[in-house]
Design a protein around this motif. Structure first.
Motif, PDB file in Angstrom:
ATOM      1  N   ILE A  45       0.876  -1.173   0.000  1.00  0.00           N
ATOM      2  CA  ILE A  45       0.000   0.000   0.000  1.00  0.00           C
ATOM      3  C   ILE A  45       0.910   1.217   0.000  1.00  0.00           C
ATOM      4  N   LEU A  46       0.809   2.005  -1.059  1.00  0.00           N
ATOM      5  CA  LEU A  46       1.666   3.172  -1.257  1.00  0.00           C
ATOM      6  C   LEU A  46       0.937   4.438  -0.835  1.00  0.00           C
ATOM      7  N   HIS A  47       1.695   5.397  -0.333  1.00  0.00           N
ATOM      8  CA  HIS A  47       1.156   6.680   0.117  1.00  0.00           C
ATOM      9  C   HIS A  47       1.423   7.760  -0.936  1.00  0.00           C
ATOM     10  N   ALA A  48       0.388   8.383  -1.461  1.00  0.00           N
ATOM     11  CA  ALA A  48       0.564   9.508  -2.390  1.00  0.00           C
ATOM     12  C   ALA A  48       1.204  10.690  -1.677  1.00  0.00           C
ATOM     13  N   CYS A  49       0.982  10.793  -0.376  1.00  0.00           N
ATOM     14  CA  CYS A  49       1.494  11.904   0.429  1.00  0.00           C
ATOM     15  C   CYS A  49       2.899  11.641   0.954  1.00  0.00           C
ATOM     16  N   ASP A  50       3.371  10.406   0.840  1.00  0.00           N
ATOM     17  CA  ASP A  50       4.702  10.026   1.316  1.00  0.00           C
ATOM     18  C   ASP A  50       4.856  10.189   2.824  1.00  0.00           C
ATOM     19  N   ARG A  51       3.744   9.983   3.568  1.00  0.00           N
ATOM     20  CA  ARG A  51       3.762  10.119   5.026  1.00  0.00           C
ATOM     21  C   ARG A  51       3.300   8.806   5.647  1.00  0.00           C
ATOM     22  N   ARG A  52       4.187   8.157   6.368  1.00  0.00           N
ATOM     23  CA  ARG A  52       3.908   6.844   6.948  1.00  0.00           C
ATOM     24  C   ARG A  52       2.778   6.872   7.960  1.00  0.00           C
ATOM     25  N   SER A  53       2.558   7.997   8.607  1.00  0.00           N
ATOM     26  CA  SER A  53       1.502   8.089   9.623  1.00  0.00           C
ATOM     27  C   SER A  53       0.108   8.261   9.010  1.00  0.00           C
ATOM     28  N   CYS A  54       0.030   8.534   7.712  1.00  0.00           N
ATOM     29  CA  CYS A  54      -1.245   8.827   7.062  1.00  0.00           C
ATOM     30  C   CYS A  54      -2.017   7.543   6.737  1.00  0.00           C
ATOM     31  N   VAL A  55      -3.325   7.573   7.051  1.00  0.00           N
ATOM     32  CA  VAL A  55      -4.220   6.466   6.716  1.00  0.00           C
ATOM     33  C   VAL A  55      -5.397   6.951   5.865  1.00  0.00           C
ATOM     34  N   GLU A  56      -5.288   8.146   5.298  1.00  0.00           N
ATOM     35  CA  GLU A  56      -6.348   8.707   4.456  1.00  0.00           C
ATOM     36  C   GLU A  56      -6.528   7.822   3.223  1.00  0.00           C
ATOM     37  N   PRO A  57      -7.729   7.224   3.040  1.00  0.00           N
ATOM     38  CA  PRO A  57      -7.935   6.307   1.915  1.00  0.00           C
ATOM     39  C   PRO A  57      -7.632   6.912   0.545  1.00  0.00           C
ATOM     40  N   SER A  58      -7.914   8.188   0.345  1.00  0.00           N
ATOM     41  CA  SER A  58      -7.658   8.787  -0.968  1.00  0.00           C
ATOM     42  C   SER A  58      -6.169   9.007  -1.227  1.00  0.00           C
ATOM     43  N   HIS A  59      -5.326   8.807  -0.217  1.00  0.00           N
ATOM     44  CA  HIS A  59      -3.869   8.917  -0.380  1.00  0.00           C
ATOM     45  C   HIS A  59      -3.215   7.553  -0.570  1.00  0.00           C
ATOM     46  N   LEU A  60      -3.997   6.482  -0.434  1.00  0.00           N
ATOM     47  CA  LEU A  60      -3.454   5.130  -0.471  1.00  0.00           C
ATOM     48  C   LEU A  60      -3.821   4.426  -1.771  1.00  0.00           C
ATOM     49  N   ARG A  61      -2.871   3.643  -2.279  1.00  0.00           N
ATOM     50  CA  ARG A  61      -3.123   2.838  -3.476  1.00  0.00           C
ATOM     51  C   ARG A  61      -2.255   1.598  -3.423  1.00  0.00           C
ATOM     52  N   THR A  62      -2.640   0.584  -4.152  1.00  0.00           N
ATOM     53  CA  THR A  62      -1.815  -0.620  -4.218  1.00  0.00           C
ATOM     54  C   THR A  62      -0.703  -0.410  -5.236  1.00  0.00           C
ATOM     55  N   GLY A  63       0.384  -1.137  -5.050  1.00  0.00           N
ATOM     56  CA  GLY A  63       1.505  -1.063  -5.979  1.00  0.00           C
ATOM     57  C   GLY A  63       2.557  -2.097  -5.617  1.00  0.00           C
ATOM     58  N   THR A  64       3.543  -2.205  -6.457  1.00  0.00           N
ATOM     59  CA  THR A  64       4.626  -3.164  -6.248  1.00  0.00           C
ATOM     60  C   THR A  64       5.798  -2.486  -5.536  1.00  0.00           C
ATOM     61  N   GLN A  65       6.774  -3.286  -5.150  1.00  0.00           N
ATOM     62  CA  GLN A  65       7.998  -2.738  -4.553  1.00  0.00           C
ATOM     63  C   GLN A  65       8.689  -1.812  -5.561  1.00  0.00           C
ATOM     64  N   ARG A  66       8.648  -2.175  -6.830  1.00  0.00           N
ATOM     65  CA  ARG A  66       9.248  -1.331  -7.884  1.00  0.00           C
ATOM     66  C   ARG A  66       8.525   0.020  -7.961  1.00  0.00           C
ATOM     67  N   ASP A  67       7.182   0.004  -7.882  1.00  0.00           N
ATOM     68  CA  ASP A  67       6.408   1.255  -7.873  1.00  0.00           C
ATOM     69  C   ASP A  67       6.806   2.117  -6.679  1.00  0.00           C
ATOM     70  N   ASN A  68       6.966   1.486  -5.534  1.00  0.00           N
ATOM     71  CA  ASN A  68       7.326   2.199  -4.314  1.00  0.00           C
ATOM     72  C   ASN A  68       8.705   2.852  -4.455  1.00  0.00           C
ATOM     73  N   ALA A  69       9.658   2.110  -5.003  1.00  0.00           N
ATOM     74  CA  ALA A  69      11.008   2.649  -5.207  1.00  0.00           C
ATOM     75  C   ALA A  69      10.992   3.818  -6.190  1.00  0.00           C
ATOM     76  N   ALA A  70      10.190   3.699  -7.252  1.00  0.00           N
ATOM     77  CA  ALA A  70      10.094   4.776  -8.245  1.00  0.00           C
ATOM     78  C   ALA A  70       9.470   6.031  -7.626  1.00  0.00           C
ATOM     79  N   ASP A  71       8.427   5.833  -6.801  1.00  0.00           N
ATOM     80  CA  ASP A  71       7.807   6.966  -6.103  1.00  0.00           C
ATOM     81  C   ASP A  71       8.817   7.670  -5.212  1.00  0.00           C
ATOM     82  N   ARG A  72       9.557   6.872  -4.442  1.00  0.00           N
ATOM     83  CA  ARG A  72      10.527   7.424  -3.500  1.00  0.00           C
ATOM     84  C   ARG A  72      11.604   8.230  -4.239  1.00  0.00           C
ATOM     85  N   LYS A  73      12.062   7.698  -5.354  1.00  0.00           N
ATOM     86  CA  LYS A  73      13.109   8.367  -6.135  1.00  0.00           C
ATOM     87  C   LYS A  73      12.595   9.662  -6.767  1.00  0.00           C
TER      88      LYS A  73
END
Length: 143
Positions: free
Chosen positions: A73-101
């Motif tokens: 579950i990836l955060h559009a806001c990039d905040r680990r404490s956030c549980v807002e459903p509209s900020h969350l989406r499914t994705g792969t580890q590769r998606d997560n790494a690309a977001d972070r970069k």
């Protein structure tokens, strides 16, 4: 006579707080988990079946449905404490790494760092105030 146990849905109602200092994403500010946290800044919640779950993953399940096998579950806001459903989406580890970069790291000013050092509030409260991770606060405080 003990107090009544909260359902996991009731826990989310009682242990979240809208953070109006965060930018609007998908029309909403972050919804911060105010319950327990792991050492790396993710919220924890005890599920109805007595299993400890990551708060953002459990809130996604409650509001959006099941998480496909192998998905994060990836955060559009990039905040680990956030549980807002509209900020969350499914994705792969590769998606997560690309977001972070792709995201620039938030830079705190020297004044903000001094304020953080002097602030005696709990680490998770300070992290939410400045929209940074708990680890960032610990590094600034030298913990």
């Amino acid at each position: 006579m003990g107090r009544a146990k909260l359902t996991v849905s009731e826990k989310f109602n009682n242990r979240t707080e809208r953070n109006f200092t965060t930018p609007l994403i998908n029309g909403c500010h972050c919804l911060d988990w105010t319950g327990g946290y792991s050492g790396n800044g993710y919220g924890w919640v005890l599920d109805d079946d007595k299993k400890l779950k990551l708060a953002h993953r459990k809130h996604y399940e409650l509001t959006c449905g099941s998480i496909p096998s192998g998905q994060l579950i990836l955060h559009a806001c990039d905040r680990r404490s956030c549980v807002e459903p509209s900020h969350l989406r499914t994705g792969t580890q590769r998606d997560n790494a690309a977001d972070r970069k792709a995201r620039p790291k938030k830079q705190l000013t020297d004044q903000q760092k001094e304020e953080i050092i002097k602030n005696e509030s709990p680490i998770n409260v300070i992290a939410r105030m400045y929209s940074v991770s708990r680890m960032e606060i610990k590094l600034i405080k030298g913990e």
